[in-house]
Scaffold this motif. Structure first.
Motif, mmCIF file in Angstrom:
data_model
loop_
_atom_site.group_PDB
_atom_site.id
_atom_site.type_symbol
_atom_site.label_atom_id
_atom_site.label_comp_id
_atom_site.label_asym_id
_atom_site.label_seq_id
_atom_site.Cartn_x
_atom_site.Cartn_y
_atom_site.Cartn_z
ATOM 1 N N HIS A 167 -1.696 -5.686 -5.187
ATOM 2 C CA HIS A 167 -1.008 -7.011 -4.237
ATOM 3 C C HIS A 167 -2.423 -8.057 -4.564
ATOM 4 C CE1 HIS A 167 -0.424 -7.956 0.445
ATOM 5 N NE2 HIS A 167 0.344 -9.121 -1.123
ATOM 6 N N LEU A 195 -2.226 4.134 -8.995
ATOM 7 C CA LEU A 195 -2.755 3.038 -8.475
ATOM 8 C C LEU A 195 -3.581 2.302 -8.831
ATOM 9 C CD1 LEU A 195 -2.428 3.053 -5.411
ATOM 10 C CD2 LEU A 195 -3.756 4.227 -5.102
ATOM 11 N N PHE A 250 2.993 1.899 -3.576
ATOM 12 C CA PHE A 250 1.718 1.554 -4.578
ATOM 13 C C PHE A 250 1.234 3.297 -4.510
ATOM 14 C CE2 PHE A 250 0.173 -2.719 -4.844
ATOM 15 C CZ PHE A 250 1.054 -3.350 -5.395
ATOM 16 N N LEU A 291 -1.611 -0.966 -9.918
ATOM 17 C CA LEU A 291 -0.981 -1.899 -9.645
ATOM 18 C C LEU A 291 -1.766 -2.894 -8.228
ATOM 19 C CD1 LEU A 291 1.912 1.015 -8.013
ATOM 20 C CD2 LEU A 291 2.249 -1.033 -9.715
ATOM 21 N N ASP A 350 2.219 6.546 -7.091
ATOM 22 C CA ASP A 350 0.985 7.217 -7.849
ATOM 23 C C ASP A 350 1.368 8.133 -7.708
ATOM 24 O OD1 ASP A 350 -2.051 6.648 -8.691
ATOM 25 O OD2 ASP A 350 -2.847 8.085 -6.981
ATOM 26 N N GLU A 362 0.529 -1.070 -0.280
ATOM 27 C CA GLU A 362 0.231 0.203 -0.115
ATOM 28 C C GLU A 362 0.834 1.010 -0.075
ATOM 29 O OE1 GLU A 362 -3.916 1.698 2.111
ATOM 30 O OE2 GLU A 362 -2.975 0.083 2.977
#
Length: 589
Positions: free
Chosen positions: A377, A372, A361, A375, A365, A358
């Protein structure tokens, strides 16, 4: 884009909604909650009635009335407060199956527009043996790589080795204490380079924990390691040469064990490959005014107004100028963008790393480096022992992946012998079958649960040839091959147009035609368990068909040809589904 069966049915029902003056999007069809009543249902009249303030059952009757003459439907019935139940005609199913039989994708879903995707999975560390903690990332990542390629995307799979940073400095410092005579430690070293590595995998596996423990216990040893790391990253020739040997020796073992699991990568890159991009990254972030100094460290704030919990800043450089995983992960995004300009980057990494990603990312961004929403996870749960805790050896240690593979191989051989399978086969073929059975057991057990959940490792259950297991599916595939082979040997004739004359054939047809929805769901949700559910359901449907319907010795020639086509279609699709899961099928068992 390939239309799935439910897509096609939704278009038909949507047109009936539109004819009734309703939103066609409400005509969405899905598999029925009550398959005993009908295979498919549409719940749209309930939502339409709420919006129009009308009686839902009356609306459902209107829509159903417009569908009853359609050639796709055997029956269209309204149930309950306004559900529309749909049963398909046998001729419609047969037509769809004939098309599926000629489809190279076996009826699976494909995209309209391809994207370039990078999938980051594996993540082993140089100088450390692979262990069971690496299993899920490899298995899930491999399946997703295959699924995305099947859907039409161009995929680059990256192992992302942990080959940089303090652990490498610790190894160099530890080896220098043990073998100070090595030429690499001479500050003036510039070759010649030894033809063979001066360290073996066993050396690295011993030195790594030894060095780590020494650095934790002795500040002076920790300082030695930090200094060695700094000199390595600054380009000291002897240290770079030694580090390359660490990587080469480790990679050979890592490749071998991943290959045993049927896992492969396009890129064997590591954190070190991102290191040259860090200066450019830092300059970019500073030019935008995104970094600041906090307690001597250079950070990027990524918290946002409205966050439900605290999101700490990402540390770009520590107070001593060294970098952390967040820095190399950001630099890796820049490297990947320069290399292939991907539309998306997917990270198949333990769910416990969610906060780290988090932060990364959000920083990417905020810097305009990568959006964002592109990307992802793809976190996963843990493989646990029967005590509900992460799987360990009996002694409480972490089980090496090599030991797990060997254990599964041995158990697979036992189960083959117990089942009277592969008797009299050459030893080389028995070994190949055992490996495939073992890997199928491991992979199907892992992938058959939703990715985000934990599961319990139970080798005896996974290895069973009955029930929801990988070996059961291998046996089902091999049995279909055997049926077709024996049919050819007895001169049963060629497969022909499909026609449906028995209820088991209808159920098998519906199972085959569900593959499109299974592949799309697995792709869109990034959840391979939808493929597992499909493969198991297909194998069960074939088993019932096989028990109820004569195939090679069916007296009616047209029915015999149809059933041969059905069996061949099931075999092709089952093998394709297993391949998407990363599971290879033996020729015989």
């Amino acid at each position: 884009m390939t239309l799935t069966l439910t897509d096609e049915l939704s278009a038909i029902v949507g047109a009936a909604f539109a004819k009734a003056g309703l939103d066609p999007a409400l005509g969405r069809v899905r598999p029925s909650d009550r398959p005993d009543l009908a295979p498919f249902q549409c719940n749209g009249p309930l939502a339409a009635a709420k919006a129009a303030k009308k009686n839902p059952r009356a609306l459902a009757e209107t829509v159903a009335g417009g569908l009853k003459a359609h050639p796709a439907f055997e029956s269209v019935a309204v149930a309950g407060p306004g559900f529309i139940n749909l049963t398909l005609r046998d001729a419609f199913l047969a037509e769809k199956l004939d098309a599926l039989a000629g489809d190279s994708g076996c009826g699976g879903w494909r995209k309209d527009e391809a994207e370039t995707i990078v999938i980051d999975y594996g993540g082993p560390n140089v100088a450390k043996p692979l262990h069971v903690g690496h299993l899920r990332s490899a298995i899930i990542g491999e399946s997703l790589k295959r699924l995305f390629r099947f859907a039409g995307d161009a995929v680059y799979a990256d192992v992302h080795l942990g080959d940089w940073g303090l652990p490498m400095g610790q190894l160099i410092a530890e080896l220098r204490r043990e073998r100070p005579d090595l030429p690499f430690f001479d500050p003036a070293f510039d070759g010649p380079y030894p033809e063979k590595p001066v360290v073996a995998l066993e050396d690295l596996e011993r030195l790594y924990p030894q060095a780590s423990a020494a650095c934790k216990a002795d500040p002076a040893r920790a300082e030695e390691a930090r200094q060695a790391t700094a000199e390595l990253q600054a380009g000291r020739a002897g240290y770079r040469a030694l580090w390359r040997q660490f990587v080469e020796v480790s990679r050979a073992a890592i490749e071998r064990e991943y290959a045993d699991l049927g896992v492969s990568f396009d890129w064997w890159k590591g954190e070190s490959d991102a290191d040259p991009f860090i200066p450019e990254l830092a300059q970019m972030l500073r030019a935008q005014g995104l970094t600041e100094i906090s307690d001597g460290a250079e950070i990027i704030r990524v918290a946002r107004e409205g966050d439900a919990r605290e999101v700490p800043p990402l540390i770009l450089f520590k107070s001593d100028g060294s970098v952390l995983y967040g820095t190399t992960d950001l630099a890796t995004i820049l490297e990947r963008k320069r290399a292939v300009d991907p539309a998306r980057i997917l990270y198949v990494v333990d769910q416990r790393q969610a906060l780290h990603f988090e932060q990364v990312f959000r920083a990417a961004d905020r810097a305009g480096l990568f959006p964002l929403d592109r990307l992802e996870h793809l976190g996963f749960g843990t493989m646990n022992g029967k005590d509900g805790r992460p799987f360990k050896t009996r002694e409480g240690g972490v089980l090496k992946l090599r030991d797990l593979i060997d254990m599964v191989d041995a158990r697979a051989r036992e189960r083959l012998a117990e089942g009277g399978l592969a008797e009299g086969y050459p030893e080389e073929e028995v070994a190949d079958i055992a490996r495939k059975v073992g890997v199928a057991a491991l992979k199907f057990a892992d992938l058959s649960s939703p990715r985000t959940t934990d599961y319990v490792f139970d080798l005896d259950r996974f290895m069973a040839f009955e029930g929801r297991t990988g070996p059961y599916l291998l046996y089902a595939s091999v049995r279909i091959r055997s049926v077709l082979r024996k049919a050819a040997e007895r001169g049963a004739g060629a497969p022909g147009p499909i026609r449906i004359v028995a209820p088991e054939e209808r159920d098998l047809a519906l199972a085959l035609l569900a593959f499109g929805d299974a592949t799309r769901l697995a792709f869109e949700k990034r959840m391979p368990h939808f493929l597992c559910e499909h493969a198991f359901g297909l194998a069960q449907a074939f088993s019932k068909f096989y028990a109820a319907c004569r195939i090679a010795d069916e007296s009616d020639a047209a029915t015999r040809a149809s059933r041969l086509s059905l069996a061949a279609a099931v075999g092709r699709q089952l093998d394709r589904a297993l391949d998407l899961l990363g599971i290879a099928v033996p020729e015989r068992m």
